[in-house]
Design a protein around this motif. Structure first.
Motif, mmCIF file in Angstrom:
data_model
loop_
_atom_site.group_PDB
_atom_site.id
_atom_site.type_symbol
_atom_site.label_atom_id
_atom_site.label_comp_id
_atom_site.label_asym_id
_atom_site.label_seq_id
_atom_site.Cartn_x
_atom_site.Cartn_y
_atom_site.Cartn_z
ATOM 1 N N THR A 195 10.389 6.095 -6.657
ATOM 2 C CA THR A 195 9.881 5.218 -5.600
ATOM 3 C C THR A 195 11.010 4.423 -4.951
ATOM 4 O OG1 THR A 195 7.760 5.028 -6.748
ATOM 5 C CG2 THR A 195 8.266 3.363 -5.079
ATOM 6 N N GLU B 117 1.937 1.727 -3.563
ATOM 7 C CA GLU B 117 0.805 2.205 -4.364
ATOM 8 C C GLU B 117 0.508 3.666 -4.080
ATOM 9 O OE1 GLU B 117 -2.352 -0.413 -3.440
ATOM 10 O OE2 GLU B 117 -1.483 -2.153 -4.487
ATOM 11 N N ALA B 118 0.641 4.079 -2.823
ATOM 12 C CA ALA B 118 0.418 5.489 -2.487
ATOM 13 C C ALA B 118 1.454 6.381 -3.151
ATOM 14 C CB ALA B 118 0.449 5.665 -0.974
ATOM 15 N N GLU C 14 0.822 -1.211 0.000
ATOM 16 C CA GLU C 14 0.000 0.000 0.000
ATOM 17 C C GLU C 14 0.857 1.262 0.000
ATOM 18 O OE1 GLU C 14 -2.660 -0.177 3.248
ATOM 19 O OE2 GLU C 14 -3.845 -1.850 2.450
ATOM 20 N N ARG D 134 2.993 5.790 -5.977
ATOM 21 C CA ARG D 134 2.674 5.877 -7.404
ATOM 22 C C ARG D 134 1.461 6.767 -7.645
ATOM 23 N NH1 ARG D 134 4.052 0.236 -6.961
ATOM 24 N NH2 ARG D 134 6.052 -0.170 -8.003
ATOM 25 N N MET D 135 0.489 6.745 -6.737
ATOM 26 C CA MET D 135 -0.674 7.624 -6.875
ATOM 27 C C MET D 135 -0.285 9.087 -6.739
ATOM 28 S SD MET D 135 -3.602 5.477 -4.805
ATOM 29 C CE MET D 135 -4.787 6.833 -5.043
ATOM 30 N N ASP D 136 0.786 9.348 -5.984
ATOM 31 C CA ASP D 136 1.281 10.719 -5.850
ATOM 32 C C ASP D 136 2.132 11.155 -7.029
ATOM 33 O OD1 ASP D 136 -0.017 11.027 -3.457
ATOM 34 O OD2 ASP D 136 1.722 10.436 -2.233
#
Length: 315
Positions: free
Chosen positions: A224, A212-213, A209, A215-217
């Protein structure tokens, strides 16, 4: 009629075992772990600590190692000679340079391989085995291979001549800088697999998670890795740095098997210098003094790395 015959037995409660029997079972001695750790205690105290103490005693002697000869007590003279010995300081310098280069390259390669193995790579299992196999191979079996490859008439020079790069051919093991480079290359080749495995395990513990956070940012793969994955592998990096530092201080096998500390002490390490001083020069007292210095350095470095890691953890 006797009163004791009419009264219930106070030591035997209804529906239970006698209290006395329970108490006796409770007082029964239980097995502890001493028998299991006793062999280790005997080995550590009786062998390792005794050997350390005996080495400290021999470091104060002028002795060739033969029982029939009478040793001469010198006190701290061997240590005074060691601090003025240019070969000792050269070996210590080689150890420092060796540690910085090998640790940096192994960390970079191991982290990169671990990141690649966590991505969608075809035949990942095969690549893991290929990277890790050198770790389990003994230097005694692989050192002749490196000597053959980097010999003046070895495979490397043959390949360079075949592709028209004759100007790059040289006697790799006869030059100081190149010989040290070969020793470093052999060490990196062997221990990168262990670095890779530890980083791979550390990355497996990272919560998906969090990635994923990131990458969402809008963070890309490199961002990353640098800003999220690398900081979360800090504990593994510190452990590898500590192990690498102590391992560099004890380095013996690769430089001895490939170059025997030469040419002209160009690949001399503390381990090889102790070996040459003890067996070739028959100066057991001076070799023991260098061994004591090596032990003190290893302990000091280990304590320093541990305290630094603890301080950064609290911060």
């Amino acid at each position: 009629m006797s009163i004791s015959a009419t009264l219930p037995d106070a030591a035997t409660p209804t529906g239970g075992a006698p209290v006395v029997a329970r108490r006796r079972r409770g007082l029964r001695p239980t097995a502890n772990g001493l028998p299991w750790i006793l062999p280790a205690i005997v080995v550590v105290v009786g062998l390792i600590y005794f050997s350390i103490g005996y080495t400290g005693y021999v470091s104060a002697l002028d002795w060739n190692g033969f029982i029939l000869t009478e040793p001469t007590f010198l006190g701290l003279a061997n240590f005074a000679e060691m601090f003025g010995d240019p070969v000792f300081w050269k070996a210590l310098t080689h150890t420092a340079v060796f540690y910085v280069v090998t640790f940096t390259v192994q960390t970079a390669l191991g982290f990169t391989f671990a990141a690649l193995m966590h991505s969608q790579v075809y035949l990942r299992g095969v690549y893991k085995v290929v990277v890790f196999v050198p770790t389990v191979l003994a230097p005694a079996t692989m050192a002749p291979v490196f000597r053959q490859i980097f010999d003046a008439d070895g495979q490397l020079n043959t390949l360079l001549r075949a592709v028209g790069l004759d100007g790059l051919t040289q006697t790799w093991l006869a030059g100081g800088t190149t010989a040290m480079g070969v020793v470093m290359l052999a060490t990196i080749w062997q221990w990168t697999g262990l670095t890779f495995i530890l980083f791979y395990a550390a990355m497996s513990q990272i919560d998906t998670e969090i990635l994923e956070a990131a990458r969402m940012d809008g963070a890309g793969n490199l961002r990353t890795l640098w800003s999220v994955v690398w900081p979360m592998c800090k504990g593994t990096t510190v452990a590898l740095a500590t192990l690498g530092l102590i391992g560099a201080l004890k380095t013996f096998d690769w430089p001895y098997l490939i170059t025997k500390g030469g040419p002209n002490y160009a690949t001399e390490f503390l381990g090889t210098y102790i070996y040459h001083t003890m067996l070739s020069e028959k100066r057991f007292g001076y070799a023991a003094a260098i061994s004591v210095a090596l032990l003190v350095l290893a302990l000091a470095c280990g304590v320093f790395m541990s305290l630094r890691n603890r301080h950064e953890g609290k911060a």
